[in-house]
Write an enzyme that holds these catalytic residues in place. Structure first.
Site, short mmCIF file in Angstrom:
data_model
loop_
_atom_site.label_atom_id
_atom_site.label_comp_id
_atom_site.label_asym_id
_atom_site.label_seq_id
_atom_site.Cartn_x
_atom_site.Cartn_y
_atom_site.Cartn_z
N GLY A 22 2.77 -18.64 6.75
CA GLY A 22 1.47 -17.88 6.80
C GLY A 22 1.92 -16.65 7.55
N CYS A 23 0.63 -15.88 7.88
CA CYS A 23 0.76 -14.80 8.88
C CYS A 23 1.65 -14.90 10.09
CB CYS A 23 -0.91 -14.37 9.35
SG CYS A 23 -0.99 -12.96 10.32
#
Length: 183
Positions: A22-23
């Site tokens: 993810g981020c």
């Protein structure tokens, strides 16, 4: 974009691990906090897994480059093992949602382990199989694939949450409590 520091810049025997969860801001932040005094030599956020040369953040966010936002760590295997780094990976994000972490959606937010050699591939597949059976009950969709070319993210992304303590953190990035994996 530049490549990460050359292996010669680190002590002999240091190794590299590359993951996407993810981020990348939150992933980097969590790894730095967990392993700062436990074998972490360097951590860089960047892009990997796509077919676009020299991508930038805007390109990757478009979802058209094939790259994932990722973290590449250089570590001392005498102090922390690749297995420990991967177990942490599976505890700190949700590996069951295709191309998504919390509200962040797109192929750049996929869950992936990018292995650098046959031993890492073997360990990554073993850990993935175990966490899929023991922790995530058959729902893991994490890719385990060869590491291709790495591109460092822009300078302002490096140590982002240290520089911006109130910056965005994906709500799916937190340390889950699971029992120890079977041997």
């Amino acid at each position: 974009m530049s490549s990460p520091a050359s292996p010669q810049a680190f002590p002999a025997g240091s190794q590299t691990a590359t993951v996407a969860a993810g981020c990348f801001w939150g992933v980097e932040h969590m790894y730095r906090k967990a392993f700062a005094n436990n074998g972490l030599l360097d951590a860089r956020v960047g892009y990997i897994g796509g077919d676009t040369k020299n991508p930038n953040y805007r390109n990757v966010c478009s979802g058209r480059t094939g790259h994932a936002e990722a973290l590449q760590v250089t570590y001392d295997p005498e102090k922390v093992s690749y297995r420990q780094l991967l177990e942490f990976f599976y505890k700190m994000h949700d590996p069951t949602t295709p191309n998504r972490q919390g509200p962040d959606v797109g192929s750049q937010y996929r869950s992936a382990i990018f292995f650098h050699n046959e031993e890492q591939e073997r360990i990554a597949k073993d850990i993935t199989d175990k966490v899929n059976k023991e922790w995530w009950k058959g729902k893991v969709i994490t890719e385990v694939i060869p590491a291709g070319e790495w591109y460092d993210a822009e300078k302002y992304h490096q140590l982002y949450l240290d520089k911006n303590p109130r910056g965005y953190e994906c709500p799916s990035h937190f340390l889950r409590k699971f029992p120890h994996l079977s041997e």
